[in-house]
Design a protein around this motif. Sequence first.
Motif, short mmCIF file in Angstrom:
data_model
loop_
_atom_site.label_atom_id
_atom_site.label_comp_id
_atom_site.label_asym_id
_atom_site.label_seq_id
_atom_site.Cartn_x
_atom_site.Cartn_y
_atom_site.Cartn_z
N TYR A 77 34.51 31.07 36.63
CA TYR A 77 34.06 31.51 35.31
C TYR A 77 32.61 31.96 35.39
O TYR A 77 31.82 31.39 36.13
N ARG A 78 32.29 33.00 34.62
CA ARG A 78 30.91 33.50 34.54
C ARG A 78 30.07 32.55 33.69
O ARG A 78 30.59 31.68 33.00
N ASP B 104 28.70 33.11 30.95
CA ASP B 104 29.01 33.21 29.51
C ASP B 104 30.37 32.58 29.16
O ASP B 104 30.81 32.64 28.02
N GLY B 105 31.05 31.98 30.16
CA GLY B 105 32.30 31.28 29.90
C GLY B 105 33.56 32.14 30.05
O GLY B 105 34.67 31.63 29.90
N THR B 106 33.41 33.41 30.38
CA THR B 106 34.58 34.26 30.56
C THR B 106 35.11 34.15 31.99
O THR B 106 34.35 33.90 32.93
N LEU B 107 36.40 34.32 32.15
CA LEU B 107 37.03 34.27 33.47
C LEU B 107 36.54 35.44 34.32
O LEU B 107 36.53 36.58 33.87
N ASP B 108 36.12 35.16 35.54
CA ASP B 108 35.66 36.19 36.47
C ASP B 108 36.89 36.76 37.18
O ASP B 108 37.36 36.21 38.16
N GLU B 109 37.41 37.85 36.68
CA GLU B 109 38.65 38.43 37.20
C GLU B 109 38.47 39.10 38.56
O GLU B 109 39.45 39.50 39.18
#
Length: 108
Positions: free
Chosen positions: A42-43, A45-50
Amino acid sequence: RARRPGALAPAAVRRGGGGYLIAGLPATSAGLANARPAVARYRADGTLDESFGVSGPGFTTLRFDGFAGRLGPTALALAPRALLIAGAAEADAPGVAPRFGVGRLALP
């Protein structure tokens, strides 16, 4: 509404520069019983690092050879260009004590 099985993610480590690596057992349609351990990134900012992972966008499933039972990650540690994963495996048979396992995942 159908109830979905929950996931279990007991291990996390903060990456330098922000973001997290989280390990656990993902939910599958069959529940946790058939789940392989996985690591997700996860980045900050809490978003999944695709951009991470080979099993799907943002995650990599793990295989621990020599364990008949499922290994559940319980601890993570960062090493240079690698993630160390420790966990306990289910017993291979009734009356047999669970085993401890350690794995290493190369990081880009």
